[in-house]
Enzyme design. Structure first.
Site, short mmCIF file in Angstrom:
data_model
loop_
_atom_site.label_atom_id
_atom_site.label_comp_id
_atom_site.label_asym_id
_atom_site.label_seq_id
_atom_site.Cartn_x
_atom_site.Cartn_y
_atom_site.Cartn_z
N VAL A 155 -27.16 2.41 9.10
CA VAL A 155 -26.90 3.70 8.45
C VAL A 155 -27.62 4.86 9.14
CG1 VAL A 155 -26.40 2.72 6.15
CG2 VAL A 155 -28.74 3.46 6.71
N TYR A 157 -42.72 7.25 2.98
CA TYR A 157 -41.73 6.75 2.01
C TYR A 157 -41.53 7.75 0.87
CZ TYR A 157 -39.33 3.67 -1.30
OH TYR A 157 -38.41 3.13 -2.17
N1 LIG Z 1 -37.32 -3.10 -4.56
C1 LIG Z 1 -37.99 -2.11 -5.10
O1 LIG Z 1 -39.02 -2.32 -5.77
C2 LIG Z 1 -37.51 -0.69 -4.93
C3 LIG Z 1 -38.19 0.32 -5.62
C4 LIG Z 1 -37.77 1.64 -5.48
C5 LIG Z 1 -36.70 1.95 -4.67
N2 LIG Z 1 -36.05 0.95 -4.02
C6 LIG Z 1 -34.92 1.34 -3.16
O2 LIG Z 1 -33.79 0.54 -3.40
C7 LIG Z 1 -33.00 0.46 -2.22
C8 LIG Z 1 -32.65 -0.99 -1.96
O3 LIG Z 1 -33.85 -1.73 -1.72
P1 LIG Z 1 -34.01 -3.27 -2.08
O4 LIG Z 1 -35.26 -3.40 -2.84
O5 LIG Z 1 -32.74 -3.82 -2.64
O6 LIG Z 1 -34.32 -3.82 -0.61
P2 LIG Z 1 -33.72 -5.02 0.25
O7 LIG Z 1 -34.56 -5.08 1.48
O8 LIG Z 1 -33.58 -6.26 -0.57
O9 LIG Z 1 -32.27 -4.48 0.62
C9 LIG Z 1 -32.12 -3.34 1.43
C10 LIG Z 1 -30.73 -3.32 2.00
O10 LIG Z 1 -30.61 -2.21 2.90
C11 LIG Z 1 -30.19 -2.70 4.16
N3 LIG Z 1 -30.68 -1.87 5.24
C12 LIG Z 1 -31.97 -1.58 5.56
N4 LIG Z 1 -32.00 -0.79 6.63
C13 LIG Z 1 -30.72 -0.57 7.01
C14 LIG Z 1 -30.09 0.16 8.04
N5 LIG Z 1 -30.80 0.83 8.95
N6 LIG Z 1 -28.74 0.16 8.10
C15 LIG Z 1 -27.99 -0.53 7.22
N7 LIG Z 1 -28.52 -1.23 6.23
C16 LIG Z 1 -29.87 -1.26 6.11
C17 LIG Z 1 -30.74 -4.13 4.22
O11 LIG Z 1 -30.09 -4.90 5.19
C18 LIG Z 1 -30.43 -4.58 2.80
O12 LIG Z 1 -29.06 -4.88 2.68
C19 LIG Z 1 -33.82 1.11 -1.10
O13 LIG Z 1 -33.32 2.41 -0.84
C20 LIG Z 1 -35.22 1.16 -1.68
O14 LIG Z 1 -35.98 2.22 -1.17
C21 LIG Z 1 -36.43 -0.36 -4.12
#
Ligand SMILES: NC(=O)c1ccc[n+]([C@@H]2O[C@H](COP(=O)([O-])OP(=O)(O)OC[C@H]3O[C@@H](n4cnc5c(N)ncnc54)[C@H](O)[C@@H]3O)[C@@H](O)[C@H]2O)c1
Length: 253
Positions: free
Chosen positions: A64, A156
């Site tokens: 992305v 972040y």
């Molecule tokens: N898990 C948490 O506690 C949490 C808390 C707050 C916010 N978030 C946000 O939720 C969203 C999802 O996170 P998650 O916890 O499911 O993480 P995760 O690592 O399980 O999943 C992240 C997804 O994004 C994809 N991704 C990462 N970099 C990428 C890139 N450059 N191009 C294409 N795809 C890419 C990964 O392959 C994966 O499919 C993120 O934006 C994260 O900041 C997560």
């Protein structure tokens, strides 16, 4: 009847965690989904696992942080399904919890490249498509409680603060065009994200981990997907430019 019957959706970050659970739920609710992430094998597995559900999942593999991915994912949705109705911009990474004096250029640039620029490249193409279609559309940006509370490092938290600003700006700019744009801010969720994050900075983690005392039980990705479905569906038709925190009460302290 599914809550997303006939809807064409894009979900980025769909190979794992919150994005994967969202793509699956949308498919269960009847949507045609373009699942986007870098790992093609995982996206193929997702599509296969969902093949018996009422909707349909196809995939587009791409980073992305490359503006071409946004162009191509929207093109794929339109060429395959004829239109775009809903986009969930979820792909994101964590930083290493560093406070700004210790933050490296690489950490700053990579966190913004994916979390902020990547998400905004996506929004740009999604809005161009909605404007061309002429009947509005929906965007749900996956933000973080870190946008407003200091749960992570400087890079972040700032990258997610920018997501919130871009969300509100887009909601305001295009309210008369029928484009709804909201942010969903998770608290702590059990996903792969800690596995792929860089080793934590001792000072920064010492500061941010104090907040974990208030966080309660972590959510599962499916808990987030349900809230994302609300923002994506017509049930939230008059909700625009909002941040919905989905953190179990963590940030009420
Ligand atoms: N898990 C948490 O506690 C949490 C808390 C707050 C916010 N978030 C946000 O939720 C969203 C999802 O996170 P998650 O916890 O499911 O993480 P995760 O690592 O399980 O999943 C992240 C997804 O994004 C994809 N991704 C990462 N970099 C990428 C890139 N450059 N191009 C294409 N795809 C890419 C990964 O392959 C994966 O499919 C993120 O934006 C994260 O900041 C997560």
């Amino acid at each position: 009847m599914g809550r997303l019957d006939g809807k064409v959706c894009i979900v980025t970050g769909a190979s794992a965690g919150i994005g994967r659970a969202t793509a699956e739920l949308f498919c269960r609710e009847g949507a045609k989904v373009v699942a986007v992430a870098r790992r093609e094998d995982r996206l193929r597995d997702l599509a296969e696992e969902c093949s018996e559900l009422p909707g349909e999942i196809i995939w587009h593999a791409g980073d992305v942080g490359d503006p071409a991915t946004a162009v191509n994912m929207v093109k794929k949705a339109v060429e395959t399904f004829g239109k775009l109705d809903i986009a969930v911009n979820d792909a994101g990474i964590m930083d290493d919890n560093t406070a700004i004096a210790d933050m490296s250029d690489t950490m700053l640039m990579e966190t913004f490249r994916i979390n902020t620029f990547g998400l905004m490249y996506g929004m740009r193409e999604e809005c161009r498509q909605y404007l061309a279609q002429g009947n509005g559309g929906v965007i749900v940006n996956i933000c973080s409680v870190g946008a407003t509370h200091q749960t992570s490092g400087a890079a972040y938290c700032a990258s997610k603060g920018a997501v919130l600003a871009a969300t509100k700006n887009t909601a305001f700019m295009y309210m008369e065009e029928g484009i709804r744009c909201n942010a969903l801010s998770p608290g702590g969720v059990v996903t792969d994200i800690p596995l792929v994050m860089p080793p934590s900075d001792e000072f920064g983690f010492g500061r941010t981990s104090m907040l974990l005392n208030f966080s309660g039980e972590l959510a599962m990705p499916e808990d987030l997907a349900d809230a994302i479905l609300f923002l994506a569906s017509d049930q939230s038709r008059y909700v625009n430019g909002e941040e919905l925190k989905c953190d179990g009460g963590w940030t009420c302290f």
